[in-house]
Design an enzyme around this catalytic site. Structure first.
Site, short mmCIF file in Angstrom:
data_model
loop_
_atom_site.label_atom_id
_atom_site.label_comp_id
_atom_site.label_asym_id
_atom_site.label_seq_id
_atom_site.Cartn_x
_atom_site.Cartn_y
_atom_site.Cartn_z
N SER A 1 -65.56 -16.56 -13.02
CA SER A 1 -64.40 -15.87 -13.59
C SER A 1 -64.36 -16.07 -15.10
CB SER A 1 -63.11 -16.42 -12.96
OG SER A 1 -61.98 -16.07 -13.74
N ARG A 2 -64.33 -14.96 -15.85
CA ARG A 2 -64.29 -15.05 -17.30
C ARG A 2 -63.01 -15.71 -17.79
NH1 ARG A 2 -65.64 -8.83 -18.40
NH2 ARG A 2 -64.60 -8.72 -16.39
N ARG B 1 -72.44 2.41 -23.40
CA ARG B 1 -72.04 2.52 -24.79
C ARG B 1 -73.24 2.43 -25.73
NH1 ARG B 1 -67.00 0.98 -26.70
NH2 ARG B 1 -66.70 -0.24 -24.79
N LYS C 1 -58.08 -4.29 -15.34
CA LYS C 1 -56.99 -5.17 -14.95
C LYS C 1 -56.32 -5.69 -16.22
CE LYS C 1 -59.37 -6.41 -10.67
NZ LYS C 1 -59.98 -7.48 -9.85
N LYS D 1 -52.95 -12.02 -12.83
CA LYS D 1 -53.82 -13.08 -12.31
C LYS D 1 -54.81 -13.55 -13.37
CE LYS D 1 -57.75 -10.58 -11.89
NZ LYS D 1 -59.16 -10.92 -12.19
N ALA E 1 -68.35 -9.75 -10.15
CA ALA E 1 -69.47 -8.81 -10.26
C ALA E 1 -70.81 -9.43 -9.86
CB ALA E 1 -69.55 -8.27 -11.68
N SER F 1 -70.40 -5.77 -16.70
CA SER F 1 -70.70 -6.36 -15.40
C SER F 1 -70.08 -5.58 -14.25
CB SER F 1 -70.21 -7.81 -15.36
OG SER F 1 -70.88 -8.60 -16.31
N TRP F 2 -68.79 -5.31 -14.32
CA TRP F 2 -68.11 -4.67 -13.21
C TRP F 2 -68.48 -3.20 -13.10
CZ3 TRP F 2 -67.17 -4.55 -8.66
CH2 TRP F 2 -66.03 -4.09 -8.00
N GLU G 1 -59.72 -10.38 -20.44
CA GLU G 1 -58.56 -9.51 -20.41
C GLU G 1 -57.23 -10.26 -20.46
OE1 GLU G 1 -58.48 -6.51 -20.95
OE2 GLU G 1 -60.19 -5.44 -20.11
#
Length: 332
Positions: free
Chosen positions: A254-255, A32, A106, A191, A140, A11-12, A281
C-alpha cells in the site's frame, strides 16, 4: 467484442487493462509517456510499474489519446485524482457519444470537495447513468500476479454497472454490483488517509493493538462521514469499505501505508514524497475530506490529525498522543 480505453498506465491502470483483456475485452491503454507505450508494444511489459506482468495480446498501448479513445464503448480513467479535471477537458472531444465513463480513482478534488464521479460528470456533462466507479481491496501487484481479488462496480444505472462488470469479470477478478456511488467513493478516498495513520504508527514501532484501534476508529469516522453525505452504512461493511481499508492499512504494498511508515520512522513529508514512485492519494485528498467533514458537522479526528502532520508540521508521535487523550465524543 467490447472495446475499452484505459487512460493511465500506472500500476492500477496497467493491472486493470490486463483484467479487462483477460475478461475478453479489447483494451487500448493510453500511456502518458511515449517510451512506456513503445516498451509495452515491443515487450508486453510496463517495467516502470509492474515489471513481472506480461500483458495479454488484447491490450494495445498508445501515447495518442485520440487513438486510444477511438471506438471505445467503455472509458476507464486511471490517473491521479487531482489531474482529472484538466485531463478530461482535453480528452472530451475524442470520447465516443454514449460511452460509459469509469473511475478507478480514490480521491476527493482539492478546493471543490467533489468526488471523482462528480468531477467527471461536471467536466463531461454526461448523465449519472453513464458514470461508473470501481473500488475494492485491489493491490495492483497482487492482481498482476493474477491472485484472486474482488471489487464493487457501482452506478445508479443497473445496465451500466452490469455492462462494466461483464467487461472486467476475469477468472481471478470477481466484480460485485452496487448502487451506492457516494459510499464507495467516500470509503475509497478516506481509507487512504487512515492508511497513512496506521503506517505512521507502525513506523513508530507500535504493535497490533494500536494498528487495530486506528483501523477500527478510522472505519467509524468514515462511516459517520459517508452517512452524513447520503451513503448507505452497509456499504462500509463490504469490499469497498472495510475490505479496501484492511488491504490499505495492513499491506506493505500500500502506497499510503508505506508513506505513513516512513513518516513514523522520522523522515520528513517532503523527503518521502520526493522519493515516492507513485501518487500518494491520501496526501492530496486529506484536506478536502476534512473540509467535507466540517461542512457536514462530522467529527473525523484521525483525518484531522493527519492533516496537521502533513500540512502543519506536527510530529507523528505528538499527534498519536493527542488522538489517544482526546475528549470522548462517541460511545462506540
Amino acid at each position: 467484442m467490447t472495446k475499452a480505453a484505459v487512460l493511465g498506465s500506472g500500476s492500477w491502470g496497467t493491472a486493470f487493462a490486463a483484467i479487462m483483456a483477460d475478461a475478453g475485452t479489447q483494451v487500448s491503454l493510453w500511456c502518458r509517456r511515449f517510451e512506456v507505450a513503445e516498451e509495452i508494444a515491443a515487450t508486453r511489459r510496463n517495467s516502470a510499474y509492474l515489471p513481472d506482468l506480461m500483458l495479454p495480446d488484447l491490450v494495445e498501448a498508445t501515447n495518442d489519446v485520440q487513438e486510444a479513445l477511438a471506438g471505445a464503448e467503455i472509458v476507464v480513467v486511471a490517473i491521479p485524482a487531482q489531474e482529472v479535471r484538466t485531463a478530461l477537458a482535453a480528452w472530451l472531444p475524442y470520447i465516443q457519444e454514449g460511452a460509459l465513463l469509469v473511475s478507478l480513482m480514490k480521491g476527493i478534488e482539492q478546493d471543490t470537495g467533489l468526488r471523482m464521479s462528480q468531477v467527471i460528470g461536471e467536466v463531461t456533462g454526461v448523465e449519472d447513468a453513464r458514470l461508473v466507479v470501481i473500488s475494492g481491496p485491489n493491490l495492483a501487484k497482487e492482481i498482476a500476479a493474477r491472485q484472486p481479488a474482488a471489487a464493487v462496480v457501482a452506478s445508479t444505472s443497473p445496465r451500466a454497472r452490469a455492462r462494466v462488470a461483464e467487461a472486467c469479470a476475469a477468472p481471478y477478478f470477481r466484480p460485485y454490483l452496487g448502487a451506492d456511488v457516494i459510499g464507495i467513493e467516500i470509503a475509497g478516498a478516506t481509507k487512504n488517509v487512515i492508511g497513512i495513520a496506521v503506517g505512521m504508527a507502525a513506523g513508530m514501532g507500535m504493535g497490533e493493538n494500536t494498528v487495530a484501534s486506528l483501523l477500527t476508529r478510522g472505519l467509524a469516522e468514515t462511516v459517520r462521514l459517508g452517512v452524513a453525505l447520503g451513503a448507505d452504512s452497509q456499504t462500509f461493511l463490504g469490499l469497498a469499505g472495510v475490505g479496501d481499508l484492511v488491504a490499505t492499512c495492513t499491506s506493505p504494498l500500500s502506497r499510503n501505508r508505506s508513506f505513513g511508515f516512513e513518516l513514523g520512522r522520522g523522515r520528513s513529508v517532503q523527503d518521502v514524497l520526493a522519493t515516492s514512485h507513485s501518487t500518494v492519494e491520501g496526501v492530496k485528498s486529506c484536506r478536502s475530506i476534512l473540509q467535507l467533514a466540517r461542512g457536514a458537522d462530522v467529527d473525523v479526528p484521525i483525518v484531522e490529525n493527519i492533516v496537521s502532520v502533513l500540512y502543519e508540521d506536527r510530529e507523528p508521535r505528538e499527534v498519536l498522543g493527542a488522538f489517544m487523550s482526546r475528549t470522548r465524543k462517541h460511545e462506540i
